[in-house]
Design a protein around this motif. Structure first.
Motif, mmCIF file in Angstrom:
data_model
loop_
_atom_site.group_PDB
_atom_site.id
_atom_site.type_symbol
_atom_site.label_atom_id
_atom_site.label_comp_id
_atom_site.label_asym_id
_atom_site.label_seq_id
_atom_site.Cartn_x
_atom_site.Cartn_y
_atom_site.Cartn_z
ATOM 1 N N LYS A 175 53.004 52.489 3.992
ATOM 2 C CA LYS A 175 52.213 52.486 2.757
ATOM 3 C C LYS A 175 53.122 52.633 1.534
ATOM 4 C CE LYS A 175 48.255 54.506 2.916
ATOM 5 N NZ LYS A 175 47.190 55.542 2.948
ATOM 6 N N TRP A 176 54.204 53.403 1.661
ATOM 7 C CA TRP A 176 55.155 53.565 0.554
ATOM 8 C C TRP A 176 55.793 52.225 0.192
ATOM 9 C CZ3 TRP A 176 56.302 57.006 -3.041
ATOM 10 C CH2 TRP A 176 57.536 56.971 -3.672
ATOM 11 N N GLU A 177 56.210 51.479 1.215
ATOM 12 C CA GLU A 177 56.825 50.179 0.968
ATOM 13 C C GLU A 177 55.823 49.200 0.364
ATOM 14 O OE1 GLU A 177 59.931 49.163 1.113
ATOM 15 O OE2 GLU A 177 60.492 51.233 1.557
ATOM 16 N N LYS A 178 54.575 49.248 0.843
ATOM 17 C CA LYS A 178 53.564 48.358 0.284
ATOM 18 C C LYS A 178 53.275 48.717 -1.173
ATOM 19 C CE LYS A 178 48.869 46.584 0.933
ATOM 20 N NZ LYS A 178 47.632 46.612 1.764
ATOM 21 N N THR A 179 53.262 50.006 -1.483
ATOM 22 C CA THR A 179 53.024 50.425 -2.870
ATOM 23 C C THR A 179 54.104 49.894 -3.793
ATOM 24 O OG1 THR A 179 51.982 52.470 -2.067
ATOM 25 C CG2 THR A 179 52.664 52.414 -4.367
ATOM 26 N N LYS A 180 55.349 50.026 -3.386
ATOM 27 C CA LYS A 180 56.442 49.487 -4.209
ATOM 28 C C LYS A 180 56.338 47.975 -4.329
ATOM 29 C CE LYS A 180 59.969 51.269 -2.014
ATOM 30 N NZ LYS A 180 61.397 51.628 -1.766
ATOM 31 N N SER A 181 55.901 47.337 -3.246
ATOM 32 C CA SER A 181 55.798 45.881 -3.258
ATOM 33 C C SER A 181 54.742 45.392 -4.246
ATOM 34 C CB SER A 181 55.474 45.376 -1.851
ATOM 35 O OG SER A 181 55.255 43.985 -1.841
ATOM 36 N N VAL A 182 53.565 46.038 -4.258
ATOM 37 C CA VAL A 182 52.502 45.554 -5.143
ATOM 38 C C VAL A 182 52.824 45.875 -6.604
ATOM 39 C CG1 VAL A 182 50.728 45.667 -3.360
ATOM 40 C CG2 VAL A 182 51.104 47.644 -4.829
ATOM 41 N N VAL A 183 53.527 46.991 -6.855
ATOM 42 C CA VAL A 183 53.930 47.297 -8.234
ATOM 43 C C VAL A 183 54.961 46.281 -8.718
ATOM 44 C CG1 VAL A 183 55.117 48.982 -9.704
ATOM 45 C CG2 VAL A 183 53.356 49.747 -8.102
ATOM 46 N N ASN A 184 55.906 45.943 -7.855
ATOM 47 C CA ASN A 184 56.871 44.895 -8.217
ATOM 48 C C ASN A 184 56.178 43.550 -8.420
ATOM 49 O OD1 ASN A 184 59.061 46.655 -8.108
ATOM 50 N ND2 ASN A 184 59.451 46.242 -5.943
ATOM 51 N N GLU A 185 55.142 43.288 -7.617
ATOM 52 C CA GLU A 185 54.379 42.049 -7.794
ATOM 53 C C GLU A 185 53.697 42.014 -9.157
ATOM 54 O OE1 GLU A 185 50.571 39.651 -5.809
ATOM 55 O OE2 GLU A 185 51.447 41.382 -4.776
ATOM 56 N N LEU A 186 53.186 43.167 -9.595
ATOM 57 C CA LEU A 186 52.594 43.236 -10.935
ATOM 58 C C LEU A 186 53.624 42.873 -11.996
ATOM 59 C CD1 LEU A 186 50.291 46.407 -11.173
ATOM 60 C CD2 LEU A 186 49.681 44.037 -11.669
ATOM 61 N N GLY A 187 54.839 43.422 -11.827
ATOM 62 C CA GLY A 187 55.892 43.095 -12.783
ATOM 63 C C GLY A 187 56.229 41.615 -12.779
ATOM 64 N N GLU A 188 56.261 40.991 -11.604
ATOM 65 C CA GLU A 188 56.537 39.552 -11.510
ATOM 66 C C GLU A 188 55.411 38.739 -12.149
ATOM 67 O OE1 GLU A 188 59.214 37.928 -10.320
ATOM 68 O OE2 GLU A 188 60.193 39.879 -10.192
ATOM 69 N N MET A 189 54.167 39.160 -11.946
ATOM 70 C CA MET A 189 53.035 38.454 -12.553
ATOM 71 C C MET A 189 53.115 38.499 -14.069
ATOM 72 S SD MET A 189 50.020 39.792 -9.974
ATOM 73 C CE MET A 189 48.665 39.015 -10.895
ATOM 74 N N LEU A 190 53.512 39.642 -14.608
ATOM 75 C CA LEU A 190 53.664 39.758 -16.058
ATOM 76 C C LEU A 190 54.802 38.876 -16.560
ATOM 77 C CD1 LEU A 190 53.226 43.610 -16.620
ATOM 78 C CD2 LEU A 190 51.887 41.828 -17.737
#
Length: 366
Positions: free
Chosen positions: A136-151
């Motif tokens: 879950k920790w790795e997935k959390t970092k992944s989705v936050v990084n995805e938000l940054g990429e989307m921006l």
């Protein structure tokens, strides 16, 4: 209601069943027995930060067993392994006697490092901690990084609403474990119509049917694309800093030291002062501001003064696994700490520094 009972009523009946399982608290053979309630509150001269603020004490001096219920899932805690077994057996047998099924195959042995429950992992070995699983920790970092990429890669400034809602839903689930996360999940998007963009205020539409929503907004099912609010980029950057590290971050629930630390500070137009103390020592510092600090707001000076003192204390190794009480007369600093956000970007940066100190040192802040 029809022929089905309400969740509220079912919950009430479960609480009654739990109280029946607790039984007679004065019965020495009852694994849930207890003799008195201890108020281990701040200000008490005999207070021990390693223990809960309020707890029930058994006749033998150990903390009494408790049962915690999340919907239909139960977890029993006790001072010893054998007491945990006895308490779990009594709870299960009472529930079964009342017609509430207990799946014995799902029961696990007592452990100081049990698996996830109700969205978090609680460990009591070497302290009391909350964390999430590595996956879950790795997935959390992944989705936050995805938000940054989307921006970063959005050419028209718009983002996919459905994907944002999926990410937000997962992060809200993770925020049950990490109290520093919710402030960075607020006001994540704007709704987009031709030539109009405004902040989403869900409370305005909570009582509307889909037909009424479509009639009022001119949209069916919501827009496909939304425009992020201006602070989203800063929130994503803050979350990336707080989520740094390979292993899941530990949230210390109770101090491992029997001595608490107290910090007080204030600042004026030209000078500042801080003092921290415990049961054995007091350290005091004061000084004068340079020209740049004198030009800042009083809220900034007072907030920065306290956080800089905490950063120095952490660098000296004074905060490790400690419980720290901060005293301030600045309600703006206090409010920004609990909300996690202010209209002032400088205050937001100060609160992020404070959260990072808390994470790195493993201290418990009040």
């Amino acid at each position: 209601m029809g022929l089905r009972d309400s969740p509220g009523r079912s919950g009430q009946m479960m609480v009654i069943a739990k109280e029946m399982a607790y039984g007679d608290r004065k019965d020495p053979s009852n694994p849930f027995q207890w003799e008195r309630v201890v108020l281990n509150l701040p200000g008490n001269p005999n207070r021990n930060p390693k223990l809960p603020w309020v707890y029930k004490l058994r006749a033998d001096g150990l903390i009494a067993a408790e049962a915690f219920i999340y919907v239909d899932d139960c977890r029993v805690v006790a001072a010893t392994r054998i007491q945990a077994w006895w308490a779990a057996r009594r709870l299960a047998s009472t529930l079964s006697n009342l017609g509430l099924q207990d799946a014995a195959r799902k029961r696990t042995t007592p452990s100081e490092q049990p698996g996830p429950w109700a969205g978090s992992v609680a460990h009591t070995k070497g302290g009391v901690f909350l964390l999430v699983t590595p996956e879950k920790w790795e997935k959390t970092k992944s989705v936050v990084n995805e938000l940054g990429e989307m921006l970063h890669h959005s050419t028209d400034g718009l983002m996919d609403r459905k994907r944002l809602e999926q990410i937000r839903g997962f992060l809200v689930y993770v925020s049950r474990t990490y109290p520093w996360m919710p402030p960075y999940l607020k006001k994540g998007r704007r709704r987009e119509r031709p030539h109009i963009a405004w902040e989403w205020k869900a409370e305005e539409f909570v009582d509307l049917s889909p037909e009424e929503f479509a009639e009022r907004t001119g949209m069916v099912g919501g827009p496909e694309k939304v425009r992020p609010v201006s602070r989203l980029a800063r929130d994503v950057a803050a979350l990336q800093d707080l989520l740094a590290g390979k292993n899941p971050s530990l949230v210390r629930v109770r101090s491992e030291s029997e001595v608490s630390l107290y910090l007080m500070g204030d600042a004026s137009g030209k000078g500042f002062g801080t003092a921290w103390w415990n049961d054995m020592k007091m350290d005091w510092e004061s000084g004068f501001y340079g020209f740049w600090h004198q030009q800042q707001s009083s809220n900034y000076r007072e907030s920065d003064n306290l956080v800089r003192a905490l950063e120095r204390m952490n660098a000296d190794g004074l905060l490790a696994n400690k419980e720290v009480f901060i005293f301030t007369d600045n309600s703006t600093f206090e409010g920004t700490f609990y909300k996690g956000h202010s209209k002032s970007e400088k205050l937001c940066d100060i609160i992020l520094r404070l959260r990072l100190v808390q994470k790195k040192s493993g201290c418990v802040l009040h």
